[in-house]
Scaffold this active site. Sequence first.
Site, PDB file in Angstrom:
ATOM      1  N   SER A 187       0.827  -1.203   0.000  1.00 54.83           N
ATOM      2  CA  SER A 187       0.000   0.000   0.000  1.00 54.83           C
ATOM      3  C   SER A 187       0.866   1.261   0.000  1.00 54.83           C
ATOM      4  O   SER A 187       1.551   1.534  -0.983  1.00 54.83           O
ATOM      5  CB  SER A 187      -0.950  -0.051   1.205  1.00 54.83           C
ATOM      6  OG  SER A 187      -1.989   0.879   1.078  1.00 54.83           O
ATOM      7  N   ASP A 364     -10.886  -5.461  -2.551  1.00 52.33           N
ATOM      8  CA  ASP A 364     -10.150  -4.442  -1.801  1.00 52.33           C
ATOM      9  C   ASP A 364     -10.952  -3.143  -1.786  1.00 52.33           C
ATOM     10  O   ASP A 364     -11.159  -2.515  -2.825  1.00 52.33           O
ATOM     11  CB  ASP A 364      -8.784  -4.215  -2.460  1.00 52.33           C
ATOM     12  CG  ASP A 364      -7.833  -3.382  -1.613  1.00 52.33           C
ATOM     13  OD1 ASP A 364      -8.306  -2.469  -0.909  1.00 52.33           O
ATOM     14  OD2 ASP A 364      -6.624  -3.639  -1.665  1.00 52.33           O
ATOM     15  N   HIS A 395      -7.901  -5.737   1.326  1.00 57.36           N
ATOM     16  CA  HIS A 395      -6.677  -4.959   1.484  1.00 57.36           C
ATOM     17  C   HIS A 395      -5.867  -5.450   2.681  1.00 57.36           C
ATOM     18  O   HIS A 395      -4.666  -5.730   2.568  1.00 57.36           O
ATOM     19  CB  HIS A 395      -7.040  -3.480   1.663  1.00 57.36           C
ATOM     20  CG  HIS A 395      -5.880  -2.545   1.522  1.00 57.36           C
ATOM     21  ND1 HIS A 395      -5.271  -2.289   0.322  1.00 57.36           N
ATOM     22  CD2 HIS A 395      -5.210  -1.800   2.452  1.00 57.36           C
ATOM     23  CE1 HIS A 395      -4.286  -1.429   0.491  1.00 57.36           C
ATOM     24  NE2 HIS A 395      -4.218  -1.121   1.780  1.00 57.36           N
TER      25      HIS A 395
END
Length: 422
Positions: A187, A364, A395
């Site tokens: 991320s 996600d 996620h």
Amino acid sequence: MPSKRLNTFHVLFISLAVVAVGYVIRTPWLPIRRETKTSMGYLEDSLMNFTELTGKYGYISEEHHVITDDGYILTMFRIAKAKNCHKRKRSPPVLLMHGLLQSSDSWIDSGPNAGLAYLISDACYDLWLGNVRGNYYSRGHVHLNPDKDAEYWNFYIEEIGTYDVPAMIDYVLDYTGFKKLNYIGFSQGTGTFLVMCSERPEYCEKAQLLISLAPASRQFHTSSQIYRMLTQMFDRMESALSIYGVHEVFSKGEFSQEFVGFFCHLSVATQRLCETFLNLFEQVDSSHSGSITNQTTTVLFGHFPAGTSLHNMAWYGQSMTATRFRKFNHGKKKNLVVYGSEQPAAYNLSAMTVPVLCIYGNNDGLVDVKDVEWLMSKLPNVLESVKVEDPLWTHLDMTYSQYTVYTIFPKISEYLLKYTSA
């Protein structure tokens, strides 16, 4: 639909209330002492730091300190000896970077059978784990006090990518004697690497592979309304909050983190509620029940959230409306001074020449598939872009799922082997 919106509003309201109370009520009993938590029945793993927790499971870790060019003191960890590696370590070293509001602990919270830090080090890689400025491992500075100096918190992913990531890369390479390393970023951990390549392209040459897990760049299609509304609230209210002395948000040991850590350990029922909250926060189409175990949920909330700057959260709010991966929007007048144009400058994604493996999930709610596909279309050297076969993969599954060893680790291992010598 109205019911879903109402539930979202309620959760958002409660979340903001908890954050607000955390700044208004600063009682002397926060953070709660470790001994007190132990007597209250907290899970031992949730109270341990990185070296303690890895040591409990038979891994020997080292703590290292890095000073950036702008004076921030960062903490890195190295797993010096893995429990299940009984041969010489592979080369070059691997640098593993956490996401927004996380720390290096996120890679071990799911335990030795699932945590990526354990899996990678057991595969005999020389594994290093970073902690970016502002989280509880990296709150130091050569002359600024994070508890007193607002200047300390004047950063967002720009500074993390321009200073923190290069400093950690230099430290690892200097320490180990290699010229290049392999980098794995989750991320924000990918987003800051892209910033580095844009702003300091010479450091892009010091990595021979980027493994990008659910990469966060622009987040135009983010489906989580809670995340979207929360970050955009920080963007709109940054100036007002700063006037009242709010510069650090979601820090470990403050009310919001202590409250969630306490609540999630009370019983199996509250553990399940915390799991439900994670799913609701991502606002995914279908929950991935059982992927993140109740125990992992309890442990992770002992280490999460790990803290960041208000300014960084405000940038994430801006990323929800941006169609480019761009710098902070200060407003037209200040943009002219800072960037020479009324609009913020975009990061130069074509400078990211490192070969890329991207792994992402279909379910996600924070980094949407459309934004991942947009990013991959902009990078010049994408080797493979892999959607996790599990259609419910979220996620947070990237760091906390008990299924990591079967879902994402085989592909990670495949590419590390391609860019590694025995």
